[in-house]
Design an enzyme around this catalytic site. Sequence first.
Site, PDB file in Angstrom:
ATOM      1  CB  CYS A   2       9.436  12.319  24.461  1.00 23.41           C
ATOM      2  SG  CYS A   2       8.289  10.980  24.212  1.00 23.41           S
ATOM      3  NE  ARG A  27      11.374  17.319  21.886  1.00 19.96           N
ATOM      4  CZ  ARG A  27      12.317  17.406  20.983  1.00 19.96           C
ATOM      5  NH1 ARG A  27      12.776  18.573  20.617  1.00 19.96           N
ATOM      6  NH2 ARG A  27      12.821  16.337  20.420  1.00 19.96           N
ATOM      7  CD1 TRP A  73       2.591  12.737  20.652  1.00 18.95           C
ATOM      8  CD2 TRP A  73       3.799  10.988  19.945  1.00 18.95           C
ATOM      9  NE1 TRP A  73       1.994  12.240  19.520  1.00 18.95           N
ATOM     10  CE2 TRP A  73       2.709  11.178  19.070  1.00 18.95           C
ATOM     11  CE3 TRP A  73       4.681   9.950  19.702  1.00 18.95           C
ATOM     12  CZ2 TRP A  73       2.500  10.365  17.961  1.00 18.95           C
ATOM     13  CZ3 TRP A  73       4.477   9.132  18.596  1.00 18.95           C
ATOM     14  CH2 TRP A  73       3.386   9.352  17.736  1.00 18.95           C
ATOM     15  CG  ASN A  99      12.653  11.739  22.248  1.00 22.71           C
ATOM     16  OD1 ASN A  99      11.695  11.184  21.731  1.00 22.71           O
ATOM     17  ND2 ASN A  99      13.239  12.806  21.738  1.00 22.71           N
ATOM     18  N   GLY A 100      12.289   8.213  22.004  1.00 21.62           N
ATOM     19  CA  GLY A 100      12.655   7.309  20.913  1.00 21.62           C
ATOM     20  C   GLY A 100      11.895   6.002  21.026  1.00 21.62           C
ATOM     21  CD  GLU A 480      -0.903  22.409   5.060  1.00 18.66           C
ATOM     22  OE1 GLU A 480      -0.529  21.243   4.894  1.00 18.66           O
ATOM     23  OE2 GLU A 480      -0.749  23.011   6.129  1.00 18.66           O
ATOM     24  CE  LYS A 484      -2.290  22.536   9.260  1.00 23.88           C
ATOM     25  NZ  LYS A 484      -0.989  22.568   8.756  1.00 23.88           N
ATOM     26  CD  GLU A 487      -2.365  19.284  11.628  1.00 23.82           C
ATOM     27  OE1 GLU A 487      -2.040  20.176  10.853  1.00 23.82           O
ATOM     28  OE2 GLU A 487      -1.619  18.872  12.521  1.00 23.82           O
ATOM     29  CG  HIS A 503     -11.155   9.369 -12.295  1.00 27.44           C
ATOM     30  ND1 HIS A 503     -11.597   8.736 -13.434  1.00 27.44           N
ATOM     31  CD2 HIS A 503     -10.587  10.525 -12.710  1.00 27.44           C
ATOM     32  CE1 HIS A 503     -11.283   9.468 -14.498  1.00 27.44           C
ATOM     33  NE2 HIS A 503     -10.673  10.568 -14.087  1.00 27.44           N
ATOM     34  CE  LYS A 602       5.226  23.422  15.329  1.00 28.39           C
ATOM     35  NZ  LYS A 602       4.226  23.574  14.250  1.00 28.39           N
TER      36      LYS A 602
HETATM   37  C1  F6R Z   1       0.773  19.599  10.194  1.00 30.32           C
HETATM   38  C2  F6R Z   1       2.049  19.353  10.794  1.00 30.32           C
HETATM   39  C3  F6R Z   1       2.766  18.094  10.465  1.00 30.32           C
HETATM   40  C4  F6R Z   1       4.231  18.428  10.169  1.00 30.32           C
HETATM   41  C5  F6R Z   1       5.054  17.151   9.963  1.00 30.32           C
HETATM   42  C6  F6R Z   1       6.485  17.464   9.594  1.00 30.32           C
HETATM   43  O1  F6R Z   1       0.232  20.800  10.637  1.00 30.32           O
HETATM   44  O2  F6R Z   1       2.523  20.157  11.545  1.00 30.32           O
HETATM   45  O3  F6R Z   1       2.185  17.437   9.401  1.00 30.32           O
HETATM   46  O4  F6R Z   1       4.268  19.232   9.030  1.00 30.32           O
HETATM   47  O5  F6R Z   1       5.030  16.401  11.145  1.00 30.32           O
HETATM   48  O6  F6R Z   1       7.102  18.225  10.569  1.00 30.32           O
HETATM   49  P1  F6R Z   1       8.401  19.066  10.257  1.00 30.32           P
HETATM   50  O7  F6R Z   1       8.045  20.116   9.289  1.00 30.32           O
HETATM   51  O8  F6R Z   1       8.820  19.620  11.583  1.00 30.32           O
HETATM   52  O9  F6R Z   1       9.407  18.104   9.687  1.00 30.32           O
END
Ligand code: F6R
Length: 607
Positions: A2, A27, A73, A99-100, A480, A484, A487, A503, A602
Amino acid sequence: MCGIIAYIGPHPALPRIIEGLKRMEYRGYDSAGVALASEGRLWVRKEVGRVSELTRRLGGGPEVGIGLGHTRWATHGGLTQVNAHPHVDASQQIAVVHNGIIENNNILRSQLEADGVAFRSETDTEILPHLIRKHYRGDPVQAVRDAVQHVQGTYGIAVLFAEHPDVLVAVRNGSPLVVGLGRGETVLASDPQAVVAHTRQVVYLQDRELAVITTDGADVQTLAGQVVDSEVEVLDGDYQLASKEGFPHFMLKEIHEQPRSVRRALRGRLQVDDGNAKLGGLNMTPRDLLSVQRVINLGCGTSYHAGMVAAMAVESLARVPARAEIASEFRYRHPIIQREAVFFAFSQSGETADTLGAVSEIQIKGGEVMGVVNVVGSTIARTCGQGVYVHSGPEIAVASTKAFTSQIAAQLVFTLMLARCRNLSLEQGQAVAAALDGIPGKISQYLQEPGPIDAAVELIASARYVLFLGRGFSYPVALEGALKLKEIAYIPCEGYPAGEMKHGPIAMLDDGAPVVFIAPRDSQTEKAISNMMEVKARGARLICVHTQGDDEVAGLADVSLPVPRSTDFASPLLTALPLQLIAYHTGLALQRDVDKPRNLAKSVTVE
Ligand code: F6R
């Protein structure tokens, strides 16, 4: 999560609020809204979807110099216009953006309902305007102060009173808020990004602080009403409005920026001739480094994966026990904090609530924790007080790419320092430093010729399930790659250590199922090849990321994606690249919004 913005000053507030919302949209982008105070009334508009949707339907608002806005969000309540912020009290005189999460939402809601309040939304936030109204006796500041005493949870809030168009009230408890002090105007935001258009002079609110915001600045007080002498800081980060620089999406631009961003993470830090390195933000002498008995890397999502790679490097090069932990689990399992352990909090945004919670727990128990952070001046960076900035530059796409490789690069620098004062000779240190120094060039080389990504996408885009496998340093890369793809393309997939496949997950494989195998040439390649044979025997189609010239692995692959040769500890900086491109192009093929995937944000500032 947010974004919050509030403006008071001589200029029309509405365009400034909208501009701030656009800057903070990463955000959260479920809905957006604004409120202005005009002639003793509130003017409120909100819409589901992006800020652009709000502006499209906005019409002209009153030309007043006070108002607030929010980009959401969702936590409590679905993605509806009614649930969008700002929320107002029954008399439509008090508007709140938040926010929260309010943890005692249910109790407060029942109490207010017993008082006769009819709630319109499903949100926890709507508690706030009603509660503030309940305590309002003509003094807006006192009403907010009295109301928040009853609220448990995390919040950053801004409050606008129709009857008081000369003041905004803000309170912080766990969700970041920053006040920008302009000339005759003051801006409050959850993110410095939204303040810099007005001023670089800022005050960061601390937890349980309240700010009375006027055109003259901000009076900061504790919730008990004591005046706080807040430090005015100058924002010195790179807060330019992000540009795609000719790329169709931020994600692709950020993938292609990695030769530069990894170079920035290493620049001025490697001392190739001495086979050593220096990290100015760490305040650690060789003697301090020598006393480190354990390294623990904390993070969430992609940052956790970077922490895994870094921990493996510490064990392998410095022979110091190291591990990575998921930050959201850490503090609730009553962790043991040893004096001789060093903790690192990995976070691109520096605002992740779960990681911040882990930092606080370590600090309460007397431990040493340092940030591995991208955003300069962010909450985690400031709370840790020392650490490593990874300098990848603003990362706008929600899926993290360049921050991942920069976090790894920066912590490989730390690993070199730790190893050099222990078991690395001058020559060995020089070899490690030279290997790292050569990585940006190799990233550039790969991105110029990324291989048949289209062929991989063709196998993956129609798949029901995709398995990513890797051993050793390639295991976190497999995790990773799967994250990716989930998401960006919303395809069910998982990352697994290749040896564990038999396993359980092998049961998922059937004829034609795509398996992405990360197998750069290293000490485990022979074992990886056996796992590839097992996969092929089940009819699966093999997409292999391997070292250039490794014909043995390439010969097994249905799709072969070669990356330049590197040492094992630096290989994730190269093998992650094709996986980022696969996720991006699969997302495009499936018409996903690659820069703003559904349900994500983000900056995850709630637990
Ligand atoms: C994946 C992604 C999330 C962040 C996670 C931590 O692409 O962006 O998994 O890595 O939310 O975010 P930060 O690094 O900002 O603490």
